[in-house]
Design a protein around this motif. Structure first.
Motif, PDB file in Angstrom:
ATOM      1  N   PHE A   1      28.985  38.273  34.217  1.00  0.00           N
ATOM      2  CA  PHE A   1      28.980  39.622  34.777  1.00  0.00           C
ATOM      3  C   PHE A   1      28.909  40.661  33.654  1.00  0.00           C
ATOM      4  O   PHE A   1      28.106  41.604  33.706  1.00  0.00           O
ATOM      5  N   GLU A   2      29.743  40.491  32.643  1.00  0.00           N
ATOM      6  CA  GLU A   2      29.792  41.448  31.525  1.00  0.00           C
ATOM      7  C   GLU A   2      28.449  41.522  30.812  1.00  0.00           C
ATOM      8  O   GLU A   2      27.962  42.610  30.459  1.00  0.00           O
ATOM      9  N   GLN A   3      27.840  40.370  30.588  1.00  0.00           N
ATOM     10  CA  GLN A   3      26.567  40.346  29.881  1.00  0.00           C
ATOM     11  C   GLN A   3      25.466  41.044  30.671  1.00  0.00           C
ATOM     12  O   GLN A   3      24.611  41.730  30.099  1.00  0.00           O
ATOM     13  N   LYS A   4      25.509  40.912  31.981  1.00  0.00           N
ATOM     14  CA  LYS A   4      24.449  41.484  32.805  1.00  0.00           C
ATOM     15  C   LYS A   4      24.694  42.957  33.142  1.00  0.00           C
ATOM     16  O   LYS A   4      23.734  43.711  33.326  1.00  0.00           O
ATOM     17  N   ILE A   5      25.963  43.386  33.213  1.00  0.00           N
ATOM     18  CA  ILE A   5      26.258  44.786  33.547  1.00  0.00           C
ATOM     19  C   ILE A   5      26.238  45.663  32.299  1.00  0.00           C
ATOM     20  O   ILE A   5      26.022  46.875  32.375  1.00  0.00           O
TER      21      ILE A   5
ATOM     22  N   LYS B   1      30.511  57.237  39.700  1.00  0.00           N
ATOM     23  CA  LYS B   1      31.321  56.234  39.003  1.00  0.00           C
ATOM     24  C   LYS B   1      32.737  56.129  39.578  1.00  0.00           C
ATOM     25  O   LYS B   1      33.726  56.066  38.836  1.00  0.00           O
ATOM     26  N   TYR B   2      32.819  56.063  40.895  1.00  0.00           N
ATOM     27  CA  TYR B   2      34.127  55.899  41.543  1.00  0.00           C
ATOM     28  C   TYR B   2      34.672  54.509  41.196  1.00  0.00           C
ATOM     29  O   TYR B   2      33.961  53.513  41.302  1.00  0.00           O
ATOM     30  N   PRO B   3      35.937  54.411  40.763  1.00  0.00           N
ATOM     31  CA  PRO B   3      36.479  53.119  40.312  1.00  0.00           C
ATOM     32  C   PRO B   3      36.643  52.114  41.455  1.00  0.00           C
ATOM     33  O   PRO B   3      37.282  52.413  42.463  1.00  0.00           O
ATOM     34  N   ILE B   4      36.058  50.946  41.266  1.00  0.00           N
ATOM     35  CA  ILE B   4      36.215  49.844  42.220  1.00  0.00           C
ATOM     36  C   ILE B   4      36.636  48.592  41.466  1.00  0.00           C
ATOM     37  O   ILE B   4      36.562  48.537  40.233  1.00  0.00           O
ATOM     38  N   HIS B   5      37.066  47.590  42.203  1.00  0.00           N
ATOM     39  CA  HIS B   5      37.460  46.302  41.628  1.00  0.00           C
ATOM     40  C   HIS B   5      36.731  45.214  42.404  1.00  0.00           C
ATOM     41  O   HIS B   5      36.624  45.288  43.629  1.00  0.00           O
ATOM     42  N   VAL B   6      36.235  44.220  41.691  1.00  0.00           N
ATOM     43  CA  VAL B   6      35.475  43.143  42.324  1.00  0.00           C
ATOM     44  C   VAL B   6      36.251  41.848  42.191  1.00  0.00           C
ATOM     45  O   VAL B   6      36.630  41.444  41.086  1.00  0.00           O
ATOM     46  N   LYS B   7      36.467  41.209  43.324  1.00  0.00           N
ATOM     47  CA  LYS B   7      37.224  39.956  43.321  1.00  0.00           C
ATOM     48  C   LYS B   7      36.300  38.764  43.491  1.00  0.00           C
ATOM     49  O   LYS B   7      35.384  38.772  44.314  1.00  0.00           O
TER      50      LYS B   7
ATOM     51  N   ASP C   1      24.428  38.038  40.440  1.00  0.00           N
ATOM     52  CA  ASP C   1      23.156  38.759  40.394  1.00  0.00           C
ATOM     53  C   ASP C   1      23.038  39.764  41.541  1.00  0.00           C
ATOM     54  O   ASP C   1      22.514  40.875  41.360  1.00  0.00           O
ATOM     55  N   TYR C   2      23.501  39.384  42.712  1.00  0.00           N
ATOM     56  CA  TYR C   2      23.452  40.293  43.864  1.00  0.00           C
ATOM     57  C   TYR C   2      24.290  41.548  43.596  1.00  0.00           C
ATOM     58  O   TYR C   2      23.844  42.678  43.852  1.00  0.00           O
ATOM     59  N   ILE C   3      25.500  41.344  43.083  1.00  0.00           N
ATOM     60  CA  ILE C   3      26.383  42.476  42.802  1.00  0.00           C
ATOM     61  C   ILE C   3      25.768  43.385  41.738  1.00  0.00           C
ATOM     62  O   ILE C   3      25.755  44.622  41.883  1.00  0.00           O
ATOM     63  N   ILE C   4      25.246  42.791  40.679  1.00  0.00           N
ATOM     64  CA  ILE C   4      24.640  43.559  39.594  1.00  0.00           C
ATOM     65  C   ILE C   4      23.485  44.402  40.125  1.00  0.00           C
ATOM     66  O   ILE C   4      23.342  45.590  39.785  1.00  0.00           O
ATOM     67  N   GLU C   5      22.654  43.810  40.968  1.00  0.00           N
ATOM     68  CA  GLU C   5      21.520  44.544  41.540  1.00  0.00           C
ATOM     69  C   GLU C   5      22.001  45.770  42.313  1.00  0.00           C
ATOM     70  O   GLU C   5      21.449  46.867  42.181  1.00  0.00           O
ATOM     71  N   LYS C   6      23.037  45.587  43.118  1.00  0.00           N
ATOM     72  CA  LYS C   6      23.578  46.707  43.892  1.00  0.00           C
ATOM     73  C   LYS C   6      24.123  47.797  42.971  1.00  0.00           C
ATOM     74  O   LYS C   6      23.937  48.992  43.212  1.00  0.00           O
ATOM     75  N   LEU C   7      24.796  47.397  41.905  1.00  0.00           N
ATOM     76  CA  LEU C   7      25.385  48.360  40.985  1.00  0.00           C
ATOM     77  C   LEU C   7      24.312  49.129  40.223  1.00  0.00           C
ATOM     78  O   LEU C   7      24.480  50.322  39.922  1.00  0.00           O
TER      79      LEU C   7
ATOM     80  N   PRO D   1      39.456  50.524  45.698  1.00  0.00           N
ATOM     81  CA  PRO D   1      39.319  49.356  46.586  1.00  0.00           C
ATOM     82  C   PRO D   1      38.916  48.075  45.879  1.00  0.00           C
ATOM     83  O   PRO D   1      38.174  48.091  44.888  1.00  0.00           O
ATOM     84  N   ASN D   2      39.415  46.973  46.396  1.00  0.00           N
ATOM     85  CA  ASN D   2      38.917  45.652  46.044  1.00  0.00           C
ATOM     86  C   ASN D   2      37.717  45.376  46.942  1.00  0.00           C
ATOM     87  O   ASN D   2      37.845  45.344  48.166  1.00  0.00           O
ATOM     88  N   LEU D   3      36.552  45.180  46.352  1.00  0.00           N
ATOM     89  CA  LEU D   3      35.345  44.865  47.117  1.00  0.00           C
ATOM     90  C   LEU D   3      35.042  43.389  46.920  1.00  0.00           C
ATOM     91  O   LEU D   3      34.771  42.944  45.810  1.00  0.00           O
ATOM     92  N   TYR D   4      35.126  42.620  47.992  1.00  0.00           N
ATOM     93  CA  TYR D   4      35.184  41.164  47.890  1.00  0.00           C
ATOM     94  C   TYR D   4      34.038  40.432  48.564  1.00  0.00           C
ATOM     95  O   TYR D   4      33.945  39.205  48.479  1.00  0.00           O
ATOM     96  N   ASN D   5      33.143  41.169  49.259  1.00  0.00           N
ATOM     97  CA  ASN D   5      31.949  40.524  49.797  1.00  0.00           C
ATOM     98  C   ASN D   5      30.858  41.574  49.996  1.00  0.00           C
ATOM     99  O   ASN D   5      31.075  42.777  49.773  1.00  0.00           O
ATOM    100  N   ALA D   6      29.681  41.112  50.375  1.00  0.00           N
ATOM    101  CA  ALA D   6      28.533  42.015  50.482  1.00  0.00           C
ATOM    102  C   ALA D   6      28.771  43.115  51.519  1.00  0.00           C
ATOM    103  O   ALA D   6      28.361  44.269  51.312  1.00  0.00           O
TER     104      ALA D   6
END
Length: 368
Positions: free
Chosen positions: A192-196, A123-129, A145-151, A101-106
């Motif tokens: 994103f890359e630096q924080k994840i 580790k189910y594959p997702i995509h972030v738009k 930051d919000y996305i990283i926290e959730k991940l 899935p493309n996950l595009y909002n909270a």
């Protein structure tokens, strides 16, 4: 192929392969290609197209909705499939069929995490738009930051790719806007890359983007959609591509029309002299736009144009064959070349995308 005996849509897989290889030639050797096969493969047949592209070793597929991805899985497609616009109600189905899935909002991010955790996924594959200016779907750059926290609080999902969508990649008058989109995406992706702590696949270019911005925004993957079917927003590029989809029918009946007689619903056409018409078994329920009636659209019979007269019916059109030597049962070509598709689209005040994707599923598909 032998002359047709009913309304059919021919799919030319050799042309599809030519277009795939043409697009590939514009890219670096290691760049992945995601083939967009939504909307029944741009009006063709998504399963037929995807299975052929799978043989050509395409790297990814994309569809708009979950059921499109399920159709491909049921047709034997094993290649990863990105669902561009998933709905929460279908998340369990997505996991069941190994779609991504493309996950595009909270809202959708949290909902998918909940389903993935309930299904004991790891580790189910997702995509972030990310939204960089199209303003359709996507997180904003401030949401990193919000996305990283959730991940960081779940092991159920893993970000396979980050992507965005260009708003005007075909219009070089909008180059500054496009460059700003590319710059914004690069900035967000780097943060994103630096924080994840790992590097997802990045992709932003559609067909026009591949042709106009491959040097600065090729990233690890590109998305090819309409280009695979023979169309680009540049006529010089379109001329180097091959038409994949041909729509044909036959003459069911020929009528001799006398002066002042009308043809079709609402008597929209009245003859000003003796004429000959052909009735063809294809109408607006098959994808012939009503705007093509009353002389705006045409078909080709015996190599000559026959204009559509009167209103387009649900299941039939009538055309003027007064100056064409033909008979009942003869083949009729609605379109067999990109030029014709673009011409008809212009006459209907629309674009090739709509003309192609409007072709009804009741039209028989045949591989050429």
């Amino acid at each position: 192929m032998p002359q047709v005996q009913e309304t059919i849509l021919e799919i030319d897989l050799n042309a599809l392969q030519h277009n795939f290889e043409f697009i590939k030639s514009k890219l670096r050797n290691k760049t992945k290609i995601l083939a967009v096969v939504k909307a029944f493969g741009y009006g063709s047949d998504a399963a037929i197209v995807a299975n052929h592209l799978q043989q050509l070793r395409v790297d990814y597929f994309a569809v708009a909705y979950t059921h499109e991805g399920v159709t491909l899985r049921n047709a034997g497609v094993k290649t990863p499939i990105l669902v561009l616009h998933p709905q929460i109600i279908n998340f369990e189905t997505i996991i069941e069929h190994h779609l991504e899935p493309n996950l595009y909002n909270a809202r959708v991010l949290n909902a998918f995490i909940a389903v993935a955790e309930a299904k004991k996924q790891e580790k189910y594959p997702i995509h972030v738009k990310f939204n960089t200016g199209l303003n359709r779907l996507g997180f904003w750059e401030k949401d990193v930051d919000y996305i990283i926290e959730k991940l960081q609080h779940t092991n159920a999902i893993h970000v396979t790719s980050l992507f965005s969508h260009l708003a005007a990649s075909e219009d070089l008058n909008e180059k500054d806007f496009t460059q700003n989109q590319i710059t914004s995406f690069k900035k967000t992706a780097l943060e994103f890359e630096q924080k994840i702590g790992y590097k997802p696949i990045l992709h932003q270019l559609n067909t026009s983007g591949i042709l106009n911005y491959a040097d600065e925004a090729q990233f690890e993957m590109v998305r090819a959609g309409i280009g695979l079917f023979g169309f680009a927003n540049d006529e010089h590029i379109t001329a180097q591509l091959k038409n994949v989809i041909t729509l044909k029918s036959i003459i069911s009946q020929i009528h001799m029309i006398e002066p002042n007689e009308s043809v079709g619903y609402n008597r929209a056409f009245k003859a000003d002299g003796f004429m000959k018409t052909a009735t063809i078994p294809i109408g607006h329920a098959d994808g012939i736009h009503r705007a093509l009636g009353n002389g705006k659209g045409y078909v080709t019979i015996q190599g000559k144009k026959a204009s559509i007269i009167g209103n387009v019916c649900m299941d039939m059109i009538m055309v003027n064959i007064t100056k064409i030597d033909c008979k009942e049962g003869d083949e009729v070509v609605i379109f067999d070349h990109q030029t014709t598709v673009n011409d008809l689209a212009e006459q209907a005040n629309t674009i090739s995308y709509e003309l192609l994707t409007a072709i009804s599923q009741r039209v028989k598909r045949i591989v050429k």
